[in-house]
Structures are given as C-alpha cells and as structure tokens.
Design a protein around this motif. Structure first.
Motif, PDB file in Angstrom:
ATOM      1  N   LEU A  71      24.219  73.966  84.917  1.00  0.00           N
ATOM      2  CA  LEU A  71      23.847  74.163  86.312  1.00  0.00           C
ATOM      3  C   LEU A  71      23.807  72.844  87.078  1.00  0.00           C
ATOM      4  CD1 LEU A  71      20.905  76.723  85.907  1.00  0.00           C
ATOM      5  CD2 LEU A  71      23.309  77.213  86.380  1.00  0.00           C
ATOM      6  N   PRO A  72      23.988  72.921  88.401  1.00  0.00           N
ATOM      7  CA  PRO A  72      23.834  71.711  89.226  1.00  0.00           C
ATOM      8  C   PRO A  72      22.376  71.254  89.217  1.00  0.00           C
ATOM      9  CG  PRO A  72      24.180  73.651  90.587  1.00  0.00           C
ATOM     10  CD  PRO A  72      24.423  74.083  89.178  1.00  0.00           C
ATOM     11  N   PRO A  73      22.113  70.014  89.634  1.00  0.00           N
ATOM     12  CA  PRO A  73      20.776  69.433  89.492  1.00  0.00           C
ATOM     13  C   PRO A  73      19.654  70.205  90.186  1.00  0.00           C
ATOM     14  CG  PRO A  73      22.387  67.724  89.958  1.00  0.00           C
ATOM     15  CD  PRO A  73      23.084  69.030  90.146  1.00  0.00           C
ATOM     16  N   ARG A  74      19.958  70.841  91.327  1.00  0.00           N
ATOM     17  CA  ARG A  74      18.915  71.568  92.045  1.00  0.00           C
ATOM     18  C   ARG A  74      19.469  72.932  92.458  1.00  0.00           C
ATOM     19  NH1 ARG A  74      17.128  70.028  96.616  1.00  0.00           N
ATOM     20  NH2 ARG A  74      14.892  70.411  96.265  1.00  0.00           N
ATOM     21  N   CYS A  75      18.942  73.996  91.847  1.00  0.00           N
ATOM     22  CA  CYS A  75      19.451  75.335  92.136  1.00  0.00           C
ATOM     23  C   CYS A  75      18.492  76.392  91.624  1.00  0.00           C
ATOM     24  CB  CYS A  75      20.831  75.540  91.504  1.00  0.00           C
ATOM     25  SG  CYS A  75      20.809  75.468  89.700  1.00  0.00           S
ATOM     26  N   VAL A  76      18.710  77.616  92.088  1.00  0.00           N
ATOM     27  CA  VAL A  76      17.996  78.797  91.593  1.00  0.00           C
ATOM     28  C   VAL A  76      19.045  79.871  91.336  1.00  0.00           C
ATOM     29  CG1 VAL A  76      16.233  80.541  92.047  1.00  0.00           C
ATOM     30  CG2 VAL A  76      15.946  78.207  92.942  1.00  0.00           C
ATOM     31  N   VAL A  77      19.086  80.381  90.103  1.00  0.00           N
ATOM     32  CA  VAL A  77      20.130  81.315  89.676  1.00  0.00           C
ATOM     33  C   VAL A  77      19.499  82.579  89.107  1.00  0.00           C
ATOM     34  CG1 VAL A  77      22.087  81.676  88.117  1.00  0.00           C
ATOM     35  CG2 VAL A  77      21.739  79.440  89.189  1.00  0.00           C
ATOM     36  N   ASP A  78      20.017  83.717  89.517  1.00  0.00           N
ATOM     37  CA  ASP A  78      19.585  85.009  88.992  1.00  0.00           C
ATOM     38  C   ASP A  78      20.557  85.428  87.892  1.00  0.00           C
ATOM     39  OD1 ASP A  78      18.449  87.477  88.579  1.00  0.00           O
ATOM     40  OD2 ASP A  78      18.801  88.233  90.613  1.00  0.00           O
ATOM     41  N   GLY A  79      20.023  85.935  86.773  1.00  0.00           N
ATOM     42  CA  GLY A  79      20.894  86.344  85.677  1.00  0.00           C
ATOM     43  C   GLY A  79      20.144  87.127  84.623  1.00  0.00           C
ATOM     44  N   GLU A  80      20.732  87.172  83.443  1.00  0.00           N
ATOM     45  CA  GLU A  80      20.192  87.970  82.340  1.00  0.00           C
ATOM     46  C   GLU A  80      20.285  87.174  81.044  1.00  0.00           C
ATOM     47  OE1 GLU A  80      19.012  92.282  81.647  1.00  0.00           O
ATOM     48  OE2 GLU A  80      19.528  91.171  83.461  1.00  0.00           O
ATOM     49  N   ILE A  81      19.188  87.197  80.280  1.00  0.00           N
ATOM     50  CA  ILE A  81      19.200  86.637  78.932  1.00  0.00           C
ATOM     51  C   ILE A  81      19.588  87.760  77.979  1.00  0.00           C
ATOM     52  CG2 ILE A  81      17.810  85.614  77.092  1.00  0.00           C
ATOM     53  CD1 ILE A  81      16.045  84.364  79.235  1.00  0.00           C
ATOM     54  N   VAL A  82      20.608  87.533  77.159  1.00  0.00           N
ATOM     55  CA  VAL A  82      21.088  88.551  76.221  1.00  0.00           C
ATOM     56  C   VAL A  82      21.230  87.939  74.832  1.00  0.00           C
ATOM     57  CG1 VAL A  82      22.309  89.849  78.012  1.00  0.00           C
ATOM     58  CG2 VAL A  82      23.515  88.067  76.740  1.00  0.00           C
ATOM     59  N   LEU A  83      21.312  88.807  73.843  1.00  0.00           N
ATOM     60  CA  LEU A  83      21.539  88.366  72.468  1.00  0.00           C
ATOM     61  C   LEU A  83      22.845  88.984  71.989  1.00  0.00           C
ATOM     62  CD1 LEU A  83      20.309  86.707  70.136  1.00  0.00           C
ATOM     63  CD2 LEU A  83      19.328  88.833  69.276  1.00  0.00           C
ATOM     64  N   VAL A  84      23.833  88.152  71.746  1.00  0.00           N
ATOM     65  CA  VAL A  84      25.170  88.606  71.372  1.00  0.00           C
ATOM     66  C   VAL A  84      25.269  88.691  69.857  1.00  0.00           C
ATOM     67  CG1 VAL A  84      27.632  88.138  71.544  1.00  0.00           C
ATOM     68  CG2 VAL A  84      26.107  87.480  73.416  1.00  0.00           C
ATOM     69  N   THR A  85      25.601  89.868  69.343  1.00  0.00           N
ATOM     70  CA  THR A  85      25.812  90.061  67.908  1.00  0.00           C
ATOM     71  C   THR A  85      27.215  90.618  67.679  1.00  0.00           C
ATOM     72  OG1 THR A  85      25.089  92.375  67.724  1.00  0.00           O
ATOM     73  CG2 THR A  85      23.361  90.684  67.774  1.00  0.00           C
ATOM     74  N   ALA A 351      36.246  88.633  74.524  1.00  0.00           N
ATOM     75  CA  ALA A 351      36.797  88.021  75.735  1.00  0.00           C
ATOM     76  C   ALA A 351      35.695  87.578  76.688  1.00  0.00           C
ATOM     77  CB  ALA A 351      37.722  89.016  76.440  1.00  0.00           C
ATOM     78  N   LEU A 352      34.555  88.273  76.641  1.00  0.00           N
ATOM     79  CA  LEU A 352      33.444  87.926  77.519  1.00  0.00           C
ATOM     80  C   LEU A 352      32.465  86.973  76.859  1.00  0.00           C
ATOM     81  CD1 LEU A 352      32.674  91.445  79.022  1.00  0.00           C
ATOM     82  CD2 LEU A 352      33.921  89.587  80.087  1.00  0.00           C
ATOM     83  N   PHE A 353      32.300  87.100  75.539  1.00  0.00           N
ATOM     84  CA  PHE A 353      31.350  86.271  74.801  1.00  0.00           C
ATOM     85  C   PHE A 353      32.069  85.593  73.635  1.00  0.00           C
ATOM     86  CE2 PHE A 353      28.680  89.632  76.623  1.00  0.00           C
ATOM     87  CZ  PHE A 353      27.758  88.867  77.313  1.00  0.00           C
ATOM     88  N   PRO A 354      32.760  84.500  73.889  1.00  0.00           N
ATOM     89  CA  PRO A 354      33.520  83.850  72.823  1.00  0.00           C
ATOM     90  C   PRO A 354      32.654  83.094  71.826  1.00  0.00           C
ATOM     91  CG  PRO A 354      33.671  82.584  74.859  1.00  0.00           C
ATOM     92  CD  PRO A 354      32.965  83.858  75.192  1.00  0.00           C
ATOM     93  N   GLU A 355      31.348  82.959  72.081  1.00  0.00           N
ATOM     94  CA  GLU A 355      30.509  82.225  71.144  1.00  0.00           C
ATOM     95  C   GLU A 355      30.364  82.971  69.833  1.00  0.00           C
ATOM     96  OE1 GLU A 355      27.367  84.174  73.959  1.00  0.00           O
ATOM     97  OE2 GLU A 355      29.393  83.410  74.078  1.00  0.00           O
ATOM     98  N   GLU A 356      29.957  82.258  68.802  1.00  0.00           N
ATOM     99  CA  GLU A 356      29.729  82.868  67.501  1.00  0.00           C
ATOM    100  C   GLU A 356      28.583  83.867  67.610  1.00  0.00           C
ATOM    101  OE1 GLU A 356      30.443  83.536  63.468  1.00  0.00           O
ATOM    102  OE2 GLU A 356      31.558  82.303  64.895  1.00  0.00           O
ATOM    103  N   PRO A 357      28.821  85.138  67.251  1.00  0.00           N
ATOM    104  CA  PRO A 357      27.746  86.137  67.405  1.00  0.00           C
ATOM    105  C   PRO A 357      26.647  85.941  66.369  1.00  0.00           C
ATOM    106  CG  PRO A 357      29.647  87.127  66.327  1.00  0.00           C
ATOM    107  CD  PRO A 357      30.065  85.740  66.743  1.00  0.00           C
ATOM    108  N   VAL A 358      25.430  86.364  66.728  1.00  0.00           N
ATOM    109  CA  VAL A 358      24.317  86.359  65.787  1.00  0.00           C
ATOM    110  C   VAL A 358      24.559  87.445  64.756  1.00  0.00           C
ATOM    111  CG1 VAL A 358      21.859  86.823  65.583  1.00  0.00           C
ATOM    112  CG2 VAL A 358      22.715  85.470  67.506  1.00  0.00           C
ATOM    113  N   ARG A 359      24.274  87.129  63.509  1.00  0.00           N
ATOM    114  CA  ARG A 359      24.493  88.119  62.434  1.00  0.00           C
ATOM    115  C   ARG A 359      23.161  88.649  61.923  1.00  0.00           C
ATOM    116  NH1 ARG A 359      29.737  87.980  61.541  1.00  0.00           N
ATOM    117  NH2 ARG A 359      30.909  86.083  62.023  1.00  0.00           N
TER     118      ARG A 359
END
Length: 359
Positions: A71-85, A351-359
C-alpha cells in the motif's frame, strides 16, 4: 495516526437479492468468504479494523508487514481477509486465527498465513475519497496497490452481468460467497445498504434437536439443527433463526411438549451436560468471535423435522445461519441425512490466488 478517514469505519453494506441484477451502470465483483477488514496505513502504522469495530491487527501480524509493502504510505483500503487452501477459501480455519494467546497467534501466522483482497479505496494521502464515485476510487486503487505481492490481491471487476453470473455459478465450491453489485457512480456510504449481494439459497430437511432462548428471554432465538451421517450419528450442522417477536413466542409453546424427558435418549446428551467452555463443535461451545456470548441451549426430543433454507455448506455445517421454511410432520427424522445436500466441487482459483495454498 492522522488520516483523512479515521477509524472506526463502518463498512458499506448490501441488500440481498436472488439473482444477478442487470440494471445499466452496475459493476460486479466476487463476494469473498472471509473477514471484512478496513486497512488504515499512516507510514509505519497499520491498523486492521473489522466491521464490528473489533481490531484485527494483533491476529494477523503477517498481513501487517505485507500491507506495508503493498500500500502507499497514507491510505485507507476496504477489503477482505481470507484463507486460501488447496480446496478453496476456508472460513472455519480462518476463525481459528482469532486466538487470545500471543504465542498461538505467532504460530498460526506461520502455519496458516492469511491473504488480503482489496476492493475499495476510502482515502489516499490527504484526500477523503468517500464522496467520490466508485469508478474513480477503483481506478485509483488499481494505480496504487502493489498486487504483485504474494497474498495481496485486487478483486476482479466486471461490468458484464453474464460474467458475474459465471462467477456466481462456477466459483461457489471454492469459497466464493456470491456476487456483489454496485453502481459505478456510488459514493462510499458507511453502514448503509446501498449495494446488492447475490447469494446461493437451497433447502434441506433437518432434525430439530434443541433451541436457544432469545436474548430477551421471552422466546426462541434459534433452533439447533442436526443431520445424520452414514453411521447414523447425528451431527450439529447449524441453526435456524431470524424469527419475528410473535413467532419466537409461538415456538416456545410448540416446542414445550418436546422438552419433556428430552435428555433421556438425546444423541447430544454428553454435549448438553458438558461445561459451556468445553469448546469444539458442540452446540454449547464458545463463540470464537464473541467469547462472552451465551451459547447455552435447551434440548428437545429429536422427533421433529424442519425444512430450512441455507446458502452453502463448509466443513459439514451451514456456513451461515439458516431460515426456517416450515416444519415437516410428513418426514421421519432418520431420513435427514447429509446425502440430500448439494455439494459443489471446488473450482480452480490459481489464477486469482497464485500463492502457495495452506494445507
């Protein structure tokens, strides 16, 4: 922290609809199954706020560091925390992250790292963006979010309702909670239902195994529901609630005969007699989100069947609370099994979550 939009922020909300709207001027996004989170960043200070004004910062230290990079140094962002498996988004395991012990929080942050999906920008630098149209907020967000980092993502967006319908159908099994629709010219209006959410609805016949009193103490707050597995074991799958005040009082009388000698042969007898902080999936287990919440319950003889409307199933339970459609005197409780539930196979989210999923 000194930002043009300061915590707490009450997130903008949505009204439920039953099909993807096709009104001109709408934009569509996936509805994520996680924790709604407003991120406030002012230099090295990062605060993660929830929709209920409960700070999430201490539970997700790994995200704090990632968001400083993204994120940029000063901002407010709306979003969602998710757990990718590997099987999609897992809300139940995400709930386990809300642990009071700092040592446990640190361990879970390493073992089950969370991801963040950004979908709106409320402030940038010294500018309050909440009066600006969503179209402008989205363009600015695309320009400042470092979404090439692992576990930080910009939510997909489309103006095509057919694409939104495809998301609604194809990605359900992977943990999508539905589809969001919002006008492109919509300002950010805190705590107002000015968007639309399209969510899946199905029905199932469930055993009525108990109930919880409403907080006013004068009626039934929710019905406890069960389904049988292949070994004829009755599992607690969720609740049916959202009754009117009059219906809450009526249910007290309707269930009264079933309360007589209810524990004598009740399949959840051990749960009913357990100490309320025993935890686990028993009806009296503690709420992870509200540990002080009273989850004590009253058993009833398992003789009634209720048809219940639900959205989807995760981990063998209804993901959200169900709604009572009607009681079914024509159904035998033994016929209420998991086999009736529609199971949607997980879709590929790489394609949306290229990170290593939690197992």
């Amino acid at each position: 922290m000194d930002l043009p939009v300061m915590p707490p922020v009450r997130p903008m909300l949505a009204k439920a609809v039953h099909e993807v709207p096709r009104t001109p001027g709408l934009t569509f996004e996936p509805k994520w199954d996680g924790f709604r989170c407003i991120v406030f960043r002012d230099g090295d200070e990062v605060e993660l706020g929830s929709r209920n004004d409960r700070p999430l910062t201490r539970y997700f230290p790994e995200l704090v560091e990632l968001l400083k990079e993204a994120l940029p140094p000063r901002c407010v962002v709306d979003g969602e925390i998710v757990l990718v498996t590997s099987g999609g988004l897992d809300f139940e395991r995400l709930q386990l992250r809300l642990h009071p012990a700092a040592s446990r929080v640190k361990k879970l942050a390493a073992e089950t790292p969370a991801s963040f999906v950004a979908f709106d920008l409320l402030a940038l630098g010294d500018r309050d963006l909440t009066p600006a149209p969503f179209r402008e907020r989205r363009e600015l967000l695309e320009g400042v979010l470092g979404a090439d980092l692992a576990r930080v993502h910009l939510t997909p967006l489309t103006e095509d309702p057919d694409v939104a319908q495809d998301w609604f159908t194809r990605f359900e099994g992977a943990g999508f909670d539905g589809v969001m629709a919002k006008p492109a010219d919509l300002p950010y209006e805190q705590d107002k239902r000015t968007m639309w959410k399209v969510k899946h609805e199905r029905t199932a016949d469930c055993v009525v195994a108990g109930f919880r009193w409403h907080k006013d103490g004068a009626g039934v707050g929710s019905l406890l529901l069960g389904l049988f597995d292949d070994d004829a074991v009755l599992h607690h799958v969720g609740v049916a609630s959202s009754f009117t005040a009059a219906r809450r009082r009526e249910l007290v009388g309707e269930l009264a005969p079933l309360r007589e000698n209810a524990l004598a042969a009740h399949p959840w007898r051990e749960w009913a007699e357990a100490h309320p902080d025993a935890g686990g999936r028993m009806p009296g287990g503690l709420s992870r989100w509200s540990p002080a919440k009273d989850l004590s319950w009253e058993p009833v003889r398992t003789e009634w069947v209720a048809e219940v409307r639900y959205e989807h199933v995760q981990g063998g339970r209804f993901r959200h609370g169900g709604r009572l459609v009607r009681f079914r005197p024509d159904r035998e409780p033994a016929s209420c099994t998991y086999a009736q539930l529609e199971q949607v196979p997980p879709a590929e989210l790489a394609a949306l979550f290229p990170e290593e999923p939690v197992r």
